[in-house]
Structure formats: structure tokens, C-alpha cells
Design a protein around this motif. Structure first.
Motif, PDB file in Angstrom:
ATOM      1  N   LEU A   1     -25.142 116.900 -52.074  1.00 60.57           N
ATOM      2  CA  LEU A   1     -26.077 116.902 -50.874  1.00 60.57           C
ATOM      3  C   LEU A   1     -26.260 118.617 -50.599  1.00 60.57           C
ATOM      4  CD1 LEU A   1     -24.481 114.400 -48.445  1.00 60.57           C
ATOM      5  CD2 LEU A   1     -26.560 114.556 -49.337  1.00 60.57           C
ATOM      6  N   LEU A   2     -25.351 119.328 -50.896  1.00 58.85           N
ATOM      7  CA  LEU A   2     -25.593 120.670 -50.535  1.00 58.85           C
ATOM      8  C   LEU A   2     -26.902 121.142 -51.472  1.00 58.85           C
ATOM      9  CD1 LEU A   2     -22.017 122.378 -50.644  1.00 58.85           C
ATOM     10  CD2 LEU A   2     -23.753 122.371 -48.927  1.00 58.85           C
ATOM     11  N   VAL A   3     -26.929 120.631 -52.832  1.00 61.45           N
ATOM     12  CA  VAL A   3     -28.034 120.958 -53.438  1.00 61.45           C
ATOM     13  C   VAL A   3     -29.395 120.295 -52.999  1.00 61.45           C
ATOM     14  CG1 VAL A   3     -29.283 120.698 -55.861  1.00 61.45           C
ATOM     15  CG2 VAL A   3     -26.838 121.358 -55.735  1.00 61.45           C
ATOM     16  N   ILE A   4     -29.202 119.049 -52.360  1.00 63.51           N
ATOM     17  CA  ILE A   4     -30.331 118.594 -51.791  1.00 63.51           C
ATOM     18  C   ILE A   4     -30.884 119.442 -50.460  1.00 63.51           C
ATOM     19  CG2 ILE A   4     -31.256 116.478 -50.427  1.00 63.51           C
ATOM     20  CD1 ILE A   4     -29.299 114.972 -52.439  1.00 63.51           C
ATOM     21  N   LEU A   5     -29.849 119.962 -49.816  1.00 65.03           N
ATOM     22  CA  LEU A   5     -30.077 120.453 -48.509  1.00 65.03           C
ATOM     23  C   LEU A   5     -30.889 121.853 -48.858  1.00 65.03           C
ATOM     24  CD1 LEU A   5     -29.330 120.130 -45.461  1.00 65.03           C
ATOM     25  CD2 LEU A   5     -27.571 121.651 -45.861  1.00 65.03           C
ATOM     26  N   ALA A   6     -30.289 122.572 -49.963  1.00 65.77           N
ATOM     27  CA  ALA A   6     -30.891 123.841 -50.392  1.00 65.77           C
ATOM     28  C   ALA A   6     -32.354 123.653 -50.850  1.00 65.77           C
ATOM     29  CB  ALA A   6     -30.009 124.731 -51.443  1.00 65.77           C
ATOM     30  N   VAL A   7     -32.486 122.469 -51.800  1.00 66.36           N
ATOM     31  CA  VAL A   7     -34.042 122.450 -52.272  1.00 66.36           C
ATOM     32  C   VAL A   7     -34.796 121.835 -50.757  1.00 66.36           C
ATOM     33  CG1 VAL A   7     -35.372 120.743 -53.488  1.00 66.36           C
ATOM     34  CG2 VAL A   7     -33.173 121.547 -54.506  1.00 66.36           C
ATOM     35  N   LEU A   8     -34.374 121.367 -50.136  1.00 68.91           N
ATOM     36  CA  LEU A   8     -35.090 120.791 -48.816  1.00 68.91           C
ATOM     37  C   LEU A   8     -35.426 121.899 -47.865  1.00 68.91           C
ATOM     38  CD1 LEU A   8     -36.184 118.091 -48.233  1.00 68.91           C
ATOM     39  CD2 LEU A   8     -34.278 117.647 -46.577  1.00 68.91           C
TER      40      LEU A   8
ATOM     41  N   PHE B   1     -35.774 125.019 -48.999  1.00 65.82           N
ATOM     42  CA  PHE B   1     -36.740 125.990 -49.623  1.00 65.82           C
ATOM     43  C   PHE B   1     -38.073 125.358 -49.564  1.00 65.82           C
ATOM     44  CE2 PHE B   1     -38.737 126.900 -53.641  1.00 65.82           C
ATOM     45  CZ  PHE B   1     -38.854 128.286 -53.553  1.00 65.82           C
ATOM     46  N   VAL B   2     -38.076 124.016 -49.560  1.00 63.61           N
ATOM     47  CA  VAL B   2     -39.580 123.377 -49.768  1.00 63.61           C
ATOM     48  C   VAL B   2     -39.973 123.547 -48.295  1.00 63.61           C
ATOM     49  CG1 VAL B   2     -40.643 121.061 -49.856  1.00 63.61           C
ATOM     50  CG2 VAL B   2     -39.056 121.757 -51.539  1.00 63.61           C
ATOM     51  N   TYR B   3     -39.174 123.374 -47.156  1.00 62.42           N
ATOM     52  CA  TYR B   3     -39.575 123.506 -45.976  1.00 62.42           C
ATOM     53  C   TYR B   3     -40.150 124.910 -45.651  1.00 62.42           C
ATOM     54  CZ  TYR B   3     -38.900 124.397 -40.909  1.00 62.42           C
ATOM     55  OH  TYR B   3     -38.973 124.837 -39.552  1.00 62.42           O
ATOM     56  N   LEU B   4     -39.512 125.850 -46.130  1.00 67.16           N
ATOM     57  CA  LEU B   4     -39.970 127.280 -45.826  1.00 67.16           C
ATOM     58  C   LEU B   4     -41.258 127.536 -46.666  1.00 67.16           C
ATOM     59  CD1 LEU B   4     -36.546 129.441 -46.280  1.00 67.16           C
ATOM     60  CD2 LEU B   4     -37.756 128.898 -44.342  1.00 67.16           C
ATOM     61  N   VAL B   5     -41.333 127.063 -47.929  1.00 62.58           N
ATOM     62  CA  VAL B   5     -42.597 127.422 -48.574  1.00 62.58           C
ATOM     63  C   VAL B   5     -43.689 126.686 -47.975  1.00 62.58           C
ATOM     64  CG1 VAL B   5     -43.755 126.551 -50.692  1.00 62.58           C
ATOM     65  CG2 VAL B   5     -41.417 127.755 -50.792  1.00 62.58           C
ATOM     66  N   VAL B   6     -43.498 125.235 -47.315  1.00 56.47           N
ATOM     67  CA  VAL B   6     -44.575 124.494 -46.839  1.00 56.47           C
ATOM     68  C   VAL B   6     -45.012 125.297 -45.662  1.00 56.47           C
ATOM     69  CG1 VAL B   6     -45.306 122.388 -45.653  1.00 56.47           C
ATOM     70  CG2 VAL B   6     -44.130 122.457 -47.688  1.00 56.47           C
ATOM     71  N   ILE B   7     -44.193 125.650 -44.716  1.00 57.58           N
ATOM     72  CA  ILE B   7     -44.252 126.361 -43.505  1.00 57.58           C
ATOM     73  C   ILE B   7     -45.004 127.749 -43.823  1.00 57.58           C
ATOM     74  CG2 ILE B   7     -43.232 127.519 -41.665  1.00 57.58           C
ATOM     75  CD1 ILE B   7     -43.299 124.660 -41.366  1.00 57.58           C
ATOM     76  N   LEU B   8     -44.570 128.575 -44.700  1.00 59.17           N
ATOM     77  CA  LEU B   8     -45.099 129.661 -45.168  1.00 59.17           C
ATOM     78  C   LEU B   8     -46.734 129.362 -45.397  1.00 59.17           C
ATOM     79  CD1 LEU B   8     -45.198 132.940 -45.841  1.00 59.17           C
ATOM     80  CD2 LEU B   8     -44.493 132.015 -48.200  1.00 59.17           C
ATOM     81  N   LEU B   9     -47.093 128.559 -46.359  1.00 61.60           N
ATOM     82  CA  LEU B   9     -48.462 128.337 -46.681  1.00 61.60           C
ATOM     83  C   LEU B   9     -49.098 127.844 -45.516  1.00 61.60           C
ATOM     84  CD1 LEU B   9     -47.715 127.140 -50.542  1.00 61.60           C
ATOM     85  CD2 LEU B   9     -48.220 129.243 -49.825  1.00 61.60           C
ATOM     86  N   MET B  10     -48.589 126.900 -44.945  1.00 67.90           N
ATOM     87  CA  MET B  10     -49.433 126.630 -43.714  1.00 67.90           C
ATOM     88  C   MET B  10     -49.752 127.522 -42.906  1.00 67.90           C
ATOM     89  SD  MET B  10     -48.510 122.636 -42.760  1.00 67.90           S
ATOM     90  CE  MET B  10     -47.048 122.770 -42.085  1.00 67.90           C
ATOM     91  N   SER B  11     -48.860 128.680 -42.549  1.00 64.31           N
ATOM     92  CA  SER B  11     -49.193 129.548 -41.856  1.00 64.31           C
ATOM     93  C   SER B  11     -50.340 130.541 -42.495  1.00 64.31           C
ATOM     94  CB  SER B  11     -47.968 130.635 -41.631  1.00 64.31           C
ATOM     95  OG  SER B  11     -46.688 129.648 -41.196  1.00 64.31           O
TER      96      SER B  11
END
Lengths: 100, 408
Positions: B77-84, B86-96
């Protein structure tokens, strides 16, 4: 010469929305934060609707109504706070209003 | 750049006029995606906390988490959390970044689309991710002395020196931050406008653009304080309009630095309508509509006038200088842009040969040019028959040709 006349269409809808929101803000200024929230929104919309060097007439109305709504809302908030502060501990005010 | 601050804001409002709905829609999409990711992150965290604690309380050695019928270890779950995350940050960054592009499109006079929000996903996304990682790393490095000093003061118990140092350090860092941020403020917009540019090229270009303009940019940023306060008073509702307004103003500032402010932003809507002459239908301005040019014959010239594309020609040919009148009635000629030409009628009447070179007229022009060939008058024998040319169009011509009644 056939002359077709299209009447001018004022498409500054943001000014219209500002005016409507400003009027609603005055109406709801006695309610909980209605005047402040809607009044500030009306002022913002009125400011953003200005695409000419002058204000649209409806934007002016919206601006004025928004400012009035904000002032009334803040005043109403102060009055409510004062009434709550001056309420006796048993829950009744002198005039018989319940505050809690 | 010699544009006033108020003019920049006016241009931004003009640029946003007509695309408020698109930009607010893009904001709502952005918010919805952000909240979806946050809800997913919080769900995983809650699953870890709740089920993990319950498992620990049960005395289990290996913590197992059961969520939605799936049993997983906390490590997974920690791995899932980290991946999620990271994906969240990338998506938010690219949408910005897509947001910046949206503002730039609106300021440039291009059509703003909600899909532009995802523009960075297909235009050098790794470059923007790398830049953000580097910026975060630099910010962390600049704060490293603060962390070291805080740990040292906690270990030694001498806090007075640390307080003074931190105060001085923060003041210096604020000045340095402000200078760096103002100098490279156009960095993202340069890259968004042209993602092919290199990072250092964009940095140097931003430095060159902002030379002597840092103060103007700083005052421009400060000038939004009032409207931002109003946005806060409205419970954040007005920020739906204020944030695009600010972004578009910065985009217009960038265009003004480059001297590329679109001309249509400089003109008010009324001036634009006046400059563009007769406006488009439904555009909200007076329009003087010129009817289709009358083709065919001009009444002033004595010929019947026809309108539009269908030319009714009655009356036919005018009398020739020789005194003949050739009546051609009911001739209907349909003009559709081509040049209809009636080739020469050759009339041999009463010893004269009247040659009429036909008519040339175009439907879109009010020009009528009777092309009359020089009439050769030569004696001919009486009673000569009228001869028609072989290439005469029977639809255009009148087959019932009236023979002149008299011979001068």
C-alpha cells in the motif's frame, strides 16, 4: 440600395450578471454572509466586465449594488455579533429574542 | 514596452471576453481531476491507517490490510501511495503548464479550448517535469542551512544565535528569491510558447526580456492584491474569474515585452467593429448591406435592368447605327459568374450588313460593355436572308428573329 439594419446587441453579459448578483446581495445582506459573498462577487464581475475605457451602465449598477450589499452584510454581521455578545447568559435578550 | 499597467489589464479583459466559459470550464475540469486524485490518496491512507491499526491491535505480526475485498500488505500500500502521489504531482504539474498555454492562447487571440489543459502531455512533458524537479531541488538546497542550524541549535541548546542567523538569512533569501523569481518570471511562458527551446536558452531569454522591467512586473503582481482580497471575501467563488484574469494579464505582459500584443486587443470592441467596416450579420452592429450587383443592362443606358444572377433580357438588341432594330424578345440568360457572350449576329438586311459583336456582362460586376464590332455597311441585295452563326446558343438567343420591317 437595399439597407438591412441589425440592431446593436449588447453582449456584455458579465455586466448583466454583475447587476443581478449585486441586487441579490442587497436582498440577502441580512442573511448569513449573503451580502458579503455575493456583493464581493458582484464587484469582481463588474470590474472584469469592463472591456471599454468606460464602465457599462449595468456594470455600474452591479458595482454600486455589490458595494452596498457588502457594507450591509458587514454591518448585519456586526449587529448580530453585538446582539449575541449582549445576550444574557440564560438565553433571552431583553426584547425576548432567542439567540441559541 | 511602453504599455501602462491599466492597459495591460484592459487587454487581458478583452482577450478573455468570449472565452470565460471555456476557461472556467477548464478550471472546473482541473479541480475535478485534482479532487479525484486527492480522494484516491486519502482512501489509500485511511485504509492503511484504519486497517493497519486494527490488525496491530489484533496481535498480528504481519500487517495485512483488506480493502474492498483485496488483501494487501502495508508495504504494497505504501508503494501504491507513493506511485499515486507521484502521478498526482505529474498530472497537476502538466495541467498547470496547460493552463499557461490556455492563457497564452487567449492573450494571443487564438481560440481557447478546454483540451489545451492537456497540451503539455503531448509537448515535451519530461522537460517540464525535469524543470519542476530542479526548481524544487534548488529551493530545498537554499533551505538546507536553516535545517542544519535548527538541528544544531536543538542539540547544543543555544537558540539565540540561531534566531538572529535565521532572521538575517530569511531576509536575504527573500530578496534573492524575489530577484530570481522576477528575473526568470517569463521562463515558463517562453517554454510554453515554444517547447523546443532549451532550458538555458529560455532562462537567458527571460533574463533579457525582464531587464529593466522587474519593477513593473512586481507592481503588476501587487496590483492584484485588492481583487484577490475580494475573491477571498466571496468565499473563493470569485477566484474562478480572478485567477484567469491574473494569468491572462501576465500572458499579455509577456506579449507586451516581446512587442507582440495583438492589434485587436488594443482596439475596443466598438473600435474593432468600426475598423472592420460593415460588420458580420448578427454581430451586433449596424450593417449596410449592399445587394448583389446588378448584372446586365443599366437602366441609364436604355437597356432593361436585371437583378441577381438571373438576367432577363428583354428588348434585346438596340438599333444599329445603320437604323435597324433587331428585336429579341424573351431572351433569358442565366449568369453564374462566367462571361456569357453572344457571338455576332450577322444581319444582312436591305443591302446593309449589321454586325453586332454581342454583349459581355458578368454577374458580379455592374459593368456592362456592349461590344459592338464596327459595322460595316456595304450595299447588299434586297431580300437577303438572315443568317445565324453556327455557334449560337439557342437557350440564350431568340430563335424567332424578327425581320426588320423597312430598309432605310
Amino acid at each position: 440600395m437595399n439597407e438591412q439594419t441589425v440592431h446593436p446587441k449588447d453582449d456584455n453579459s458579465m455586466a448583466l450578471v454583475s447587476m443581478i448578483v449585486g441586487i441579490i446581495s442587497i436582498v440577502t445582506s441580512c442573511c448569513c454572509c449573503g451580502g458579503v459573498i455575493l456583493g464581493s462577487l458582484a464587484v469582481v464581475l463588474a470590474c472584469l466586465s469592463r472591456v471599454e475605457t468606460y464602465f457599462d451602465r449595468r456594470a455600474k449598477i452591479g458595482l454600486a449594488c455589490g458595494i452596498i450589499g457588502m457594507v450591509l452584510g458587514i454591518a448585519a454581521g456586526f449587529v448580530i455579533l453585538l446582539l449575541i455578545a449582549s445576550a444574557p447568559s440564560h438565553g433571552f435578550s431583553g426584547s425576548g429574542f432567542y439567540f441559541y | 514596452m511602453d504599455i501602462k499597467r491599466s492597459d495591460l489589464k484592459l487587454y487581458a479583459r478583452r482577450a478573455l471576453k468570449g472565452c470565460w466559459g471555456t476557461i472556467i470550464g477548464a478550471t472546473l475540469v482541473y479541480m475535478a481531476i485534482s479532487y479525484l486524485f486527492l480522494i484516491a490518496l486519502e482512501s489509500v491512507m485511511l485504509a492503511m491507517l484504519g486497517n493497519g491499526i486494527r490488525t496491530l491491535l489484533g496481535g498480528a505480526v504481519t500487517i495485512q490490510v483488506q480493502t474492498a475485498g483485496v488483501t494487501a500488505s502495508v508495504g504494497m500500500l505504501l508503494v501504491i501511495l507513493a506511485v499515486l502521489y507521484f502521478v498526482y504531482l505529474v498530472v497537476i504539474l502538466l495541467m498547470s503548464v496547460g493552463y499557461q498555454r490556455l492563457y497564452l492562447d487567449a492573450a494571443s487571440g487564438q481560440k481557447a479550448k478546454i483540451s489545451t489543459l492537456f497540451w503539455a502531455f503531448s509537448h515535451k512533458p519530461w522537460k517540464f517535469i525535469l524543470i519542476s524537479v530542479l526548481v524544487a531541488l534548488l529551493a530545498w538546497i537554499t533551505l538546507l542551512p536553516v535545517y542544519v542550524l535548527a538541528i544544531a541549535s536543538a542539540l547544543t541548546g543555544r537558540g539565540s544565535f540561531a534566531m538572529v542567523f535565521l532572521f538575517v538569512y530569511y531576509v536575504i533569501m527573500i530578496i534573492v528569491y524575489a530577484y530570481v523569481l522576477l528575473t526568470f518570471s517569463q521562463f515558463y511562458l517562453i517554454l510554453v510558447e515554444d517547447p523546443e527551446k532549451g532550458i538555458f536558452e529560455a532562462l537567458s531569454e527571460s533574463h533579457a526580456l525582464m531587464k529593466g522591467k522587474r519593477g513593473s512586473y512586481f507592481v503588476l503582481c501587487l496590483s492584484f492584491l485588492g481583487i484577490a482580497l475580494l475573491g477571498l471575501l466571496s468565499g473563493g467563488l470569485a477566484m474562478l474569474w480572478i485567477s484567469p484574469y491574473m494569468g491572462c494579464t501576465f500572458a499579455v505582459f509577456y506579449l507586451a515585452l516581446k512587442g507582440a500584443v495583438p492589434e485587436k486587443l488594443r482596439l475596443s470592441p466598438a473600435q474593432t467593429a468600426a475598423a472592420s467596416g460593415p460588420a458580420y450579420p448578427g454581430g451586433g452592429y449596424y450593417r449596410e448591406v449592399t445587394p448583389p450587383q446588378q448584372s446586365g443592362y443599366s437602366p441609364a443606358s436604355g437597356y432593361p435592368a436585371g437583378g441577381g444572377y438571373q438576367q432577363t433580357q428583354q428588348g434585346g438588341y438596340q438599333a444599329q447605327p445603320g437604323g435597324y432594330q433587331a428585336q429579341q424578345g424573351g431572351q433569358q440568360t442565366q449568369q453564374s459568374g462566367y462571361q456569357a457572350r453572344q457571338d455576332a449576329y450577322q444581319m444582312q438586311q436591305g443591302g446593309y450588313q449589321a454586325q453586332q459583336g454581342g454583349y459581355s456582362y458578368q454577374s458580379q460586376q455592374d459593368t456592362y460593355q456592349p461590344q459592338q464590332a464596327p459595322i460595316s455597311q456595304e450595299p447588299a441585295s434586297q431580300g437577303t436572308k438572315l443568317e445565324e452563326p453556327e455557334n449560337r446558343n439557342p437557350e440564350n438567343g431568340n430563335p424567332e428573329y424578327e425581320t426588320p420591317s423597312e430598309n432605310p
